[in-house]
Design a protein around this motif. Structure first.
Motif, PDB file in Angstrom:
ATOM      1  N   ARG A 282      69.515  58.691  35.961  1.00  0.00           N
ATOM      2  CA  ARG A 282      68.314  58.238  36.646  1.00  0.00           C
ATOM      3  C   ARG A 282      68.594  56.948  37.421  1.00  0.00           C
ATOM      4  N   TYR A 283      67.683  56.629  38.322  1.00  0.00           N
ATOM      5  CA  TYR A 283      67.878  55.468  39.189  1.00  0.00           C
ATOM      6  C   TYR A 283      67.911  54.161  38.409  1.00  0.00           C
ATOM      7  N   HIS A 284      67.254  54.106  37.228  1.00  0.00           N
ATOM      8  CA  HIS A 284      67.211  52.846  36.473  1.00  0.00           C
ATOM      9  C   HIS A 284      68.459  52.647  35.603  1.00  0.00           C
ATOM     10  N   ARG A 285      69.381  53.598  35.663  1.00  0.00           N
ATOM     11  CA  ARG A 285      70.701  53.475  35.020  1.00  0.00           C
ATOM     12  C   ARG A 285      70.633  53.407  33.498  1.00  0.00           C
ATOM     13  N   ARG A 286      69.590  53.992  32.913  1.00  0.00           N
ATOM     14  CA  ARG A 286      69.538  54.167  31.460  1.00  0.00           C
ATOM     15  C   ARG A 286      69.812  55.636  31.151  1.00  0.00           C
TER      16      ARG A 286
ATOM     17  N   LEU B 235      77.581  55.429  35.871  1.00  0.00           N
ATOM     18  CA  LEU B 235      76.213  55.393  36.404  1.00  0.00           C
ATOM     19  C   LEU B 235      75.204  54.840  35.397  1.00  0.00           C
ATOM     20  N   LEU B 236      75.680  54.350  34.242  1.00  0.00           N
ATOM     21  CA  LEU B 236      74.792  53.854  33.200  1.00  0.00           C
ATOM     22  C   LEU B 236      75.057  52.391  32.884  1.00  0.00           C
ATOM     23  N   ASP B 237      73.986  51.681  32.533  1.00  0.00           N
ATOM     24  CA  ASP B 237      74.093  50.320  31.992  1.00  0.00           C
ATOM     25  C   ASP B 237      73.676  50.375  30.539  1.00  0.00           C
TER      26      ASP B 237
ATOM     27  N   LEU C 251      78.418  62.655  31.162  1.00  0.00           N
ATOM     28  CA  LEU C 251      78.903  62.712  32.533  1.00  0.00           C
ATOM     29  C   LEU C 251      78.509  61.448  33.306  1.00  0.00           C
ATOM     30  N   ALA C 252      77.275  60.986  33.075  1.00  0.00           N
ATOM     31  CA  ALA C 252      76.804  59.765  33.739  1.00  0.00           C
ATOM     32  C   ALA C 252      77.635  58.559  33.315  1.00  0.00           C
ATOM     33  N   LYS C 253      77.981  58.515  32.032  1.00  0.00           N
ATOM     34  CA  LYS C 253      78.801  57.413  31.527  1.00  0.00           C
ATOM     35  C   LYS C 253      80.190  57.449  32.144  1.00  0.00           C
ATOM     36  N   GLU C 254      80.774  58.654  32.225  1.00  0.00           N
ATOM     37  CA  GLU C 254      82.107  58.805  32.806  1.00  0.00           C
ATOM     38  C   GLU C 254      82.144  58.380  34.269  1.00  0.00           C
TER      39      GLU C 254
END
Length: 441
Positions: free
Chosen positions: A263-267, A437-439, A431-434
């Motif tokens: 998501r755009y908020h990177r959670r 794209l996540l904080d 996948l997002a973590k790889e």
């Protein structure tokens, strides 16, 4: 004559004066074979003896909701004019995340090369914002573009958002209950049923939520979408839960695919938690609130409003009566597809008028509420397929501000759908973590 550009409609659907124009084409409504007849509006085949009228002509029962079409009629049509380049005001001042921009660029490339593409983006990823660049390019190129969805609710939400970005562009919203008469525009937002009235009209057709009822696995609506686009065009599919058919096309390299797992908020996406809830159906039918549901609702409501999904309208109404007694000081309501006050209740929930809202699967997609947690009551029921559970879980934590919303599946037996939904959500988070794209929260 403009009202017939790219259209394929019956005589009673247009102004009679238009028919007198010499350039108008008349197209057949039916294609006859030995034992069958095919409707050329919706593409469906029927046995002749089953759809024969007293006058020995044939009608199509599948698209009756759009008005009856029979073989003694004809469609009226004018080809879409050749595109003319022009300047179009672009009124969006937002910025895309790195992941969103990548998808937006890939989508633009597909539109420029008249390629089809699937955008597989998690719920709450900001799919609409990723469309703006391609819509702007298309309009400036003189193309005609449509954004379609299977559901009226989604169209009603999309239309003002797109209008706000292109405030000087003539646009129209088409659905079965519209009161505004049809008029020609280069920018169309419509339900997928309305595509059955178009023929080789669109250079770009974007179908949102292709996995949603009634579009998914619907041969009639698929036919309508494919006849609505020009021979050289881009057909874009948007989804958070792609069908097996679309995934198969992707694996066979027959459909370009962009994946946005964050998501755009990177959670990360909230991962549903499961809780055993024995005899949930029987307890509600007997007028009791399952202990697990009671405790969980009390805990979740301390921090957020609570959205409770129920597997049937009857059970939801019984549960509403029970919870009103258990939570006498708490504002609550129930909503379903046949509720005449459905839109008003959804708006009231958005305005924080309710702390608890019980719902059927009608709110599984296309709606956003601030600060909510979700409970799926009876998550092992057949109505909760994998796609539905993923969409329902996606109602939580959609806004920029973090509210620690939770997702709970209450069940009395883990189903394949429950396991698959949780697996899919975890896969997207990984996948997002790889991809970076996540904080960390």
């Amino acid at each position: 004559m403009e009202e017939l550009w790219g259209r394929k409609v019956l005589l009673d659907e247009i102004h009679s004066a238009v028919v007198e124009q010499q350039a108008i084409r008349q197209l057949p409504t039916m294609q006859e074979e030995k034992q069958h007849v095919r409707c050329l509006r919706c593409g469906q085949f029927h046995l002749k003896r089953a759809v024969r009228l007293p006058n020995q002509h044939y009608f199509c029962p599948d698209c009756l909701q759009l008005s009856r079409v029979s073989s003694d009629q004809c469609f009226y049509h004018l080809p879409e004019p050749f595109p003319t380049k022009r300047a179009v005001f672009f009124g969006w001042e937002g910025t895309l995340t790195t992941g969103q921009q990548t998808v937006s660029d890939e989508l633009l490339a597909s539109v420029q090369h008249f390629e089809s593409r699937m955008i597989w983006a998690v719920t709450g990823a900001g799919k609409t914002e990723m469309l703006f660049q391609s819509i702007h390019y298309s309009l400036e190129a003189g193309y005609r573009i449509a954004v379609a969805s299977p559901r009226v609710d989604v169209c009603l939400e999309l239309f003002p958002r797109i209008q706000a970005v292109f405030p000087e562009e003539s646009s129209i919203l088409l659905h079965g209950k519209m009161e505004e008469p049809y008029r020609y525009t280069k920018l169309v937002v419509c339900t997928t049923h309305q595509l059955l009235r178009f023929y080789e009209a669109f250079d770009v057709l974007i179908i949102d939520e292709v996995d949603a009822f009634p579009f998914v696995n619907n041969a009639m609506l698929d036919y309508g979408a494919k006849q609505a686009v020009k021979p050289q065009s881009s057909l874009i599919y948007l989804t958070a839960t792609p069908t097996k058919g679309l995934l198969s096309l992707t694996k066979q390299n027959q459909l370009q695919t962009s994946i946005l797992p964050a998501r755009y908020h990177r959670r990360q996406l909230p991962v549903p938690k499961t809780k055993w809830c024995p005899n949930w159906r029987q307890k509600v039918q007997e007028g009791h609130c399952p202990r697990q549901l009671m405790r969980l609702t009390k805990e979740l409501i301390k921090n957020n409003d609570v959205l409770i999904f129920c597997p049937s309208i009857h059970l939801m109404e019984r549960l509403e009566e029970i919870l009103r007694k258990k939570f006498p000081e708490t504002t609550l309501a129930a909503v379903h597809s046949q509720d005449p006050a459905r839109l008003e209740k959804v708006m009231a929930m958005r305005k924080k008028a309710y702390r608890i809202l019980l719902t059927s699967t009608i709110l599984e997609r296309g709606v956003t509420f601030d600060g909510i947690s979700v409970i799926v009551f009876g998550a092992n029921h057949d109505v909760f397929a994998t796609a539905a559970l993923v969409q329902i879980a996606g109602r939580v934590d959609r806004r920029k501000t973090y509210t620690a919303g939770e997702v709970w599946f209450l069940h009395n037996g883990l189903t394949t759908a429950i396991k698959s939904a949780i697996k899919q959500i975890k896969k997207m988070n990984l996948l997002a973590k790889e991809r970076g794209l996540l904080d960390e929260v």
